[in-house]
Design a protein around this motif. Structure first.
Motif, PDB file in Angstrom:
ATOM      1  N   HIS A   1       0.958  -1.496   0.207  1.00  0.00           N
ATOM      2  CA  HIS A   1       0.324  -0.010  -0.404  1.00  0.00           C
ATOM      3  C   HIS A   1       0.794   1.202  -0.373  1.00  0.00           C
ATOM      4  N   GLN A   2       2.208   0.743   0.794  1.00  0.00           N
ATOM      5  CA  GLN A   2       2.884   2.350   0.446  1.00  0.00           C
ATOM      6  C   GLN A   2       3.068   2.624  -0.866  1.00  0.00           C
ATOM      7  N   TYR A   3       3.313   1.852  -1.728  1.00  0.00           N
ATOM      8  CA  TYR A   3       3.651   2.302  -3.200  1.00  0.00           C
ATOM      9  C   TYR A   3       2.145   3.043  -3.793  1.00  0.00           C
ATOM     10  N   ALA A   4       0.804   2.938  -3.456  1.00  0.00           N
ATOM     11  CA  ALA A   4      -0.146   3.300  -3.963  1.00  0.00           C
ATOM     12  C   ALA A   4      -0.394   5.018  -4.407  1.00  0.00           C
ATOM     13  N   ASN A   5       0.294   6.128  -3.911  1.00  0.00           N
ATOM     14  CA  ASN A   5       0.671   7.276  -4.724  1.00  0.00           C
ATOM     15  C   ASN A   5       2.056   8.277  -4.645  1.00  0.00           C
ATOM     16  N   THR A   6       2.444   6.704  -5.181  1.00  0.00           N
ATOM     17  CA  THR A   6       4.124   7.594  -4.980  1.00  0.00           C
ATOM     18  C   THR A   6       4.046   8.583  -6.313  1.00  0.00           C
ATOM     19  N   GLN A   7       3.205   8.246  -7.114  1.00  0.00           N
ATOM     20  CA  GLN A   7       3.408   9.526  -7.869  1.00  0.00           C
ATOM     21  C   GLN A   7       2.863  10.850  -7.634  1.00  0.00           C
ATOM     22  N   GLN A   8       1.999  11.031  -6.663  1.00  0.00           N
ATOM     23  CA  GLN A   8       1.246  12.415  -5.532  1.00  0.00           C
ATOM     24  C   GLN A   8       2.430  12.617  -4.920  1.00  0.00           C
ATOM     25  N   ARG A   9       3.393  12.094  -4.139  1.00  0.00           N
ATOM     26  CA  ARG A   9       4.474  12.167  -3.210  1.00  0.00           C
ATOM     27  C   ARG A   9       5.513  13.190  -4.002  1.00  0.00           C
ATOM     28  N   ILE A  10       5.720  12.660  -5.637  1.00  0.00           N
ATOM     29  CA  ILE A  10       6.574  12.999  -5.836  1.00  0.00           C
ATOM     30  C   ILE A  10       6.127  14.115  -6.562  1.00  0.00           C
ATOM     31  N   GLN A  11       5.168  14.535  -7.039  1.00  0.00           N
ATOM     32  CA  GLN A  11       4.266  16.029  -7.246  1.00  0.00           C
ATOM     33  C   GLN A  11       4.114  16.964  -6.405  1.00  0.00           C
ATOM     34  N   ALA A  12       3.931  16.324  -5.269  1.00  0.00           N
ATOM     35  CA  ALA A  12       4.067  17.178  -3.344  1.00  0.00           C
ATOM     36  C   ALA A  12       5.457  17.417  -3.459  1.00  0.00           C
ATOM     37  N   THR A  13       6.335  16.702  -3.622  1.00  0.00           N
ATOM     38  CA  THR A  13       8.335  17.554  -3.421  1.00  0.00           C
ATOM     39  C   THR A  13       7.969  18.356  -4.482  1.00  0.00           C
ATOM     40  N   GLY A  14       7.739  18.450  -5.515  1.00  0.00           N
ATOM     41  CA  GLY A  14       8.299  19.273  -6.080  1.00  0.00           C
ATOM     42  C   GLY A  14       6.881  20.563  -6.333  1.00  0.00           C
ATOM     43  N   LYS A  15       5.892  20.769  -5.780  1.00  0.00           N
ATOM     44  CA  LYS A  15       5.430  21.174  -5.590  1.00  0.00           C
ATOM     45  C   LYS A  15       5.838  22.149  -4.300  1.00  0.00           C
ATOM     46  N   VAL A  16       6.754  21.420  -3.634  1.00  0.00           N
ATOM     47  CA  VAL A  16       7.718  22.423  -2.469  1.00  0.00           C
ATOM     48  C   VAL A  16       8.373  23.533  -2.856  1.00  0.00           C
ATOM     49  N   LEU A  17       8.931  23.012  -4.368  1.00  0.00           N
ATOM     50  CA  LEU A  17      10.244  24.296  -5.034  1.00  0.00           C
ATOM     51  C   LEU A  17       9.243  24.913  -5.874  1.00  0.00           C
ATOM     52  N   ASP A  18       8.423  24.862  -6.261  1.00  0.00           N
ATOM     53  CA  ASP A  18       7.596  25.664  -6.811  1.00  0.00           C
ATOM     54  C   ASP A  18       6.812  26.601  -6.695  1.00  0.00           C
ATOM     55  N   LYS A  19       6.652  26.517  -4.999  1.00  0.00           N
ATOM     56  CA  LYS A  19       6.169  27.122  -4.194  1.00  0.00           C
ATOM     57  C   LYS A  19       7.403  28.191  -3.747  1.00  0.00           C
ATOM     58  N   GLU A  20       8.818  27.956  -3.430  1.00  0.00           N
ATOM     59  CA  GLU A  20       9.139  29.102  -2.632  1.00  0.00           C
ATOM     60  C   GLU A  20      10.065  29.577  -4.372  1.00  0.00           C
ATOM     61  N   PHE A  21      10.283  28.865  -5.356  1.00  0.00           N
ATOM     62  CA  PHE A  21      10.726  30.090  -6.601  1.00  0.00           C
ATOM     63  C   PHE A  21       9.408  31.282  -6.942  1.00  0.00           C
ATOM     64  N   SER A  22       8.238  30.823  -6.302  1.00  0.00           N
ATOM     65  CA  SER A  22       7.090  31.278  -6.573  1.00  0.00           C
ATOM     66  C   SER A  22       7.829  32.728  -5.357  1.00  0.00           C
ATOM     67  N   TYR A  23       8.304  32.572  -4.598  1.00  0.00           N
ATOM     68  CA  TYR A  23       8.498  33.074  -3.351  1.00  0.00           C
ATOM     69  C   TYR A  23       9.153  34.670  -3.401  1.00  0.00           C
ATOM     70  N   LEU A  24      10.364  33.324  -4.265  1.00  0.00           N
ATOM     71  CA  LEU A  24      11.881  34.534  -3.594  1.00  0.00           C
ATOM     72  C   LEU A  24      10.959  35.195  -5.962  1.00  0.00           C
ATOM     73  N   ARG A  25      10.305  35.098  -6.582  1.00  0.00           N
ATOM     74  CA  ARG A  25      10.234  35.722  -7.484  1.00  0.00           C
ATOM     75  C   ARG A  25       9.425  36.891  -7.552  1.00  0.00           C
ATOM     76  N   ASN A  26       8.364  36.596  -6.580  1.00  0.00           N
ATOM     77  CA  ASN A  26       6.918  37.955  -6.242  1.00  0.00           C
ATOM     78  C   ASN A  26       7.415  38.536  -4.195  1.00  0.00           C
ATOM     79  N   SER A  27       7.850  37.876  -3.973  1.00  0.00           N
ATOM     80  CA  SER A  27       7.283  38.066  -2.565  1.00  0.00           C
ATOM     81  C   SER A  27       8.483  39.249  -1.860  1.00  0.00           C
ATOM     82  N   TRP A  28       9.589  38.268  -2.942  1.00  0.00           N
ATOM     83  CA  TRP A  28      10.938  40.044  -1.928  1.00  0.00           C
ATOM     84  C   TRP A  28      10.886  40.891  -3.222  1.00  0.00           C
TER      85      TRP A  28
END
Length: 143
Positions: free
Chosen positions: A2-29
């Motif tokens: 069952h641990q392998y059931a949503n692997t793609q969702q966890r990979i996407q969530a990890t990528g969204k962490v970086l996307d959030k930081e890139f957006s913060y650097l571009r727009n908020s600083w």
């Protein structure tokens, strides 16, 4: 597994962490110069809960570094640049054996901002990126 059931969702969530930081650097600083370099280290934790059968709840902790280089032109809101970052995300599953997964993901991309008027009230940003990742899971189960 069952641990392998949503692997793609966890990979996407990890990528969204970086996307959030890139957006913060571009727009908020603030960007006092036309040619800027911004770098940030970050840490983030989260939790995923679901009632879906076969999907296991988990908690995660992510940390990493993000970098954005931005060149603005003379026209307000027009600019180009690139970004890169790396994130390490650890997932702790809430199963009987307390299984764990580690993800390491690096991302690099380009962007271009295009204003459609002189006061920058309508601005589109087009971007593209590529990522590479490494996942390692330590499954434990009760027999």
């Amino acid at each position: 597994g069952h641990q392998y059931a949503n692997t793609q969702q966890r990979i996407q969530a990890t990528g969204k962490v970086l996307d959030k930081e890139f957006s913060y650097l571009r727009n908020s600083w603030s960007n006092p110069s036309k040619d800027s370099n911004k770098i940030k280290t970050f840490g983030m934790s989260g939790e995923y809960k679901t009632d879906t059968a076969g999907i296991i709840d988990y908690k995660n902790n992510a940390y990493g570094v993000a970098y954005v280089h931005e060149d603005e032109s003379v026209r307000l809101g027009e600019g180009t640049g690139w970004y890169t970052g790396i994130v390490h995300n650890t997932f702790k599953f809430k199963d009987i054996g307390n299984s764990k997964e580690e993800q390491l993901q690096g991302k690099v991309g380009l962007f271009k901002s295009i204003p459609f008027d002189y006061n920058n009230s309508l601005n589109w940003t087009v971007s593209g990126d590529v990522f590479v990742g490494y996942n390692k899971m330590h499954r434990k189960f009760l027999v």
